[in-house]
Design a protein around this motif. Sequence first.
Motif, PDB file in Angstrom:
ATOM      1  N   GLY A   1      56.527   4.750  -1.211  1.00 38.53           N
ATOM      2  CA  GLY A   1      56.411   5.867  -0.289  1.00 38.53           C
ATOM      3  C   GLY A   1      55.038   6.501  -0.407  1.00 38.53           C
ATOM      4  O   GLY A   1      54.073   5.845  -0.789  1.00 38.53           O
ATOM      5  N   SER A   2      54.964   7.800  -0.116  1.00 34.68           N
ATOM      6  CA  SER A   2      53.672   8.482  -0.052  1.00 34.68           C
ATOM      7  C   SER A   2      53.127   8.864  -1.421  1.00 34.68           C
ATOM      8  O   SER A   2      51.966   9.248  -1.542  1.00 34.68           O
ATOM      9  N   GLY A   3      53.950   8.773  -2.469  1.00 35.12           N
ATOM     10  CA  GLY A   3      53.497   9.063  -3.825  1.00 35.12           C
ATOM     11  C   GLY A   3      53.129   7.802  -4.575  1.00 35.12           C
ATOM     12  O   GLY A   3      52.808   6.773  -3.980  1.00 35.12           O
TER      13      GLY A   3
ATOM     14  N   ASP B   1      54.114   4.660  -6.852  1.00 35.11           N
ATOM     15  CA  ASP B   1      55.262   3.794  -7.106  1.00 35.11           C
ATOM     16  C   ASP B   1      54.789   2.563  -7.884  1.00 35.11           C
ATOM     17  O   ASP B   1      53.691   2.061  -7.652  1.00 35.11           O
TER      18      ASP B   1
ATOM     19  N   THR C   1      59.173   5.753  -9.314  1.00 30.32           N
ATOM     20  CA  THR C   1      58.567   6.310  -8.108  1.00 30.32           C
ATOM     21  C   THR C   1      58.360   7.801  -8.248  1.00 30.32           C
ATOM     22  O   THR C   1      59.165   8.492  -8.885  1.00 30.32           O
ATOM     23  N   GLN C   2      57.292   8.301  -7.666  1.00 29.14           N
ATOM     24  CA  GLN C   2      57.047   9.739  -7.523  1.00 29.14           C
ATOM     25  C   GLN C   2      57.137  10.151  -6.049  1.00 29.14           C
ATOM     26  O   GLN C   2      56.740  11.242  -5.680  1.00 29.14           O
ATOM     27  N   SER C   3      57.662   9.241  -5.222  1.00 31.86           N
ATOM     28  CA  SER C   3      57.754   9.486  -3.786  1.00 31.86           C
ATOM     29  C   SER C   3      59.100  10.092  -3.404  1.00 31.86           C
ATOM     30  O   SER C   3      60.143   9.585  -3.808  1.00 31.86           O
ATOM     31  N   SER C   4      59.053  11.156  -2.623  1.00 31.17           N
ATOM     32  CA  SER C   4      60.299  11.755  -2.146  1.00 31.17           C
ATOM     33  C   SER C   4      60.906  10.939  -1.009  1.00 31.17           C
ATOM     34  O   SER C   4      62.064  11.108  -0.659  1.00 31.17           O
TER      35      SER C   4
END
Length: 201
Positions: free
Chosen positions: A175-177, A179, A198-201
Motif C-alpha cells: 500500500g502507501s506505506g 511493506d 506492513t505499515q500501510s493502512s
Amino acid sequence: ITGSTQSTDFPTANALQVGLDGGADAFMAEFGPNGANLLYSTYLGGSGADEALAITLDGSGNPYIAGYTFSSNFPTQNAFQSTLSGASDAFVAEISPGTSSLVFSTYLGGSGSESAQSIALDSVGSIYLAGNTSSNDFPVTTSTAQTTYKGQGDAFIAKLSPGATQIVYATYLGGSGIDQANGIAVDSTGEAFVTGFTQSS
C-alpha cells in the motif's frame, strides 16, 4: 549456512571465490553432519556490499542463495538480468559445491533498491523469491495481483523458471506505506504463501 562477512580471513574450503572483493561479501558454507568438518565455504560478491539472507537446497543438495547486492560487478552466470539496475538489486544464485562453480547467478531489480529476503523451490525446480523493492519499474508481469508500485516500499513476490532463465511471474504487494515480505513457502500444487510486515493502512 549463508550470510555476509567483512573478514579478509574468513575460512574457505574448495571455494568458488577465495577472497573478499568489497567491504562485505556474501558467503555460503557447508558443514558435515556433526558440524566438525567444513566441507565447502566460499565468498560471493563484488566491489560493493553484498549480503545473502536466504538459502535452500534442491533434491541434489545444491544450495540456492538469495539476498541483495550493491556491486556492479557481482558475479553472474546464465543471468536473465546481467547488470545492476539501481542502487542495490536482489540476487539469486545456485552454487555447485562439487565443482566450485556457479550454475546460475542473476540480478533482479529496477531503478530503486531491492532485497530478496526469502527463497523456496517447488518440485520441478522453479524458484520463488520474496522481498522488498522501492522501484516503480520492478520487472512485474501482467495479470498479477498488483502491477503498480504503491508507495514508500512494496513487497515483491517472484517465480523464476528452473535455472532462473526467465520470470514466470512477479508482482508487487503493498500500500502507501512501507511493506516487506520476509518469508515464502510453496505447497505441493505450486501455490506460494508469503508473510512479512506492513505499515500501510
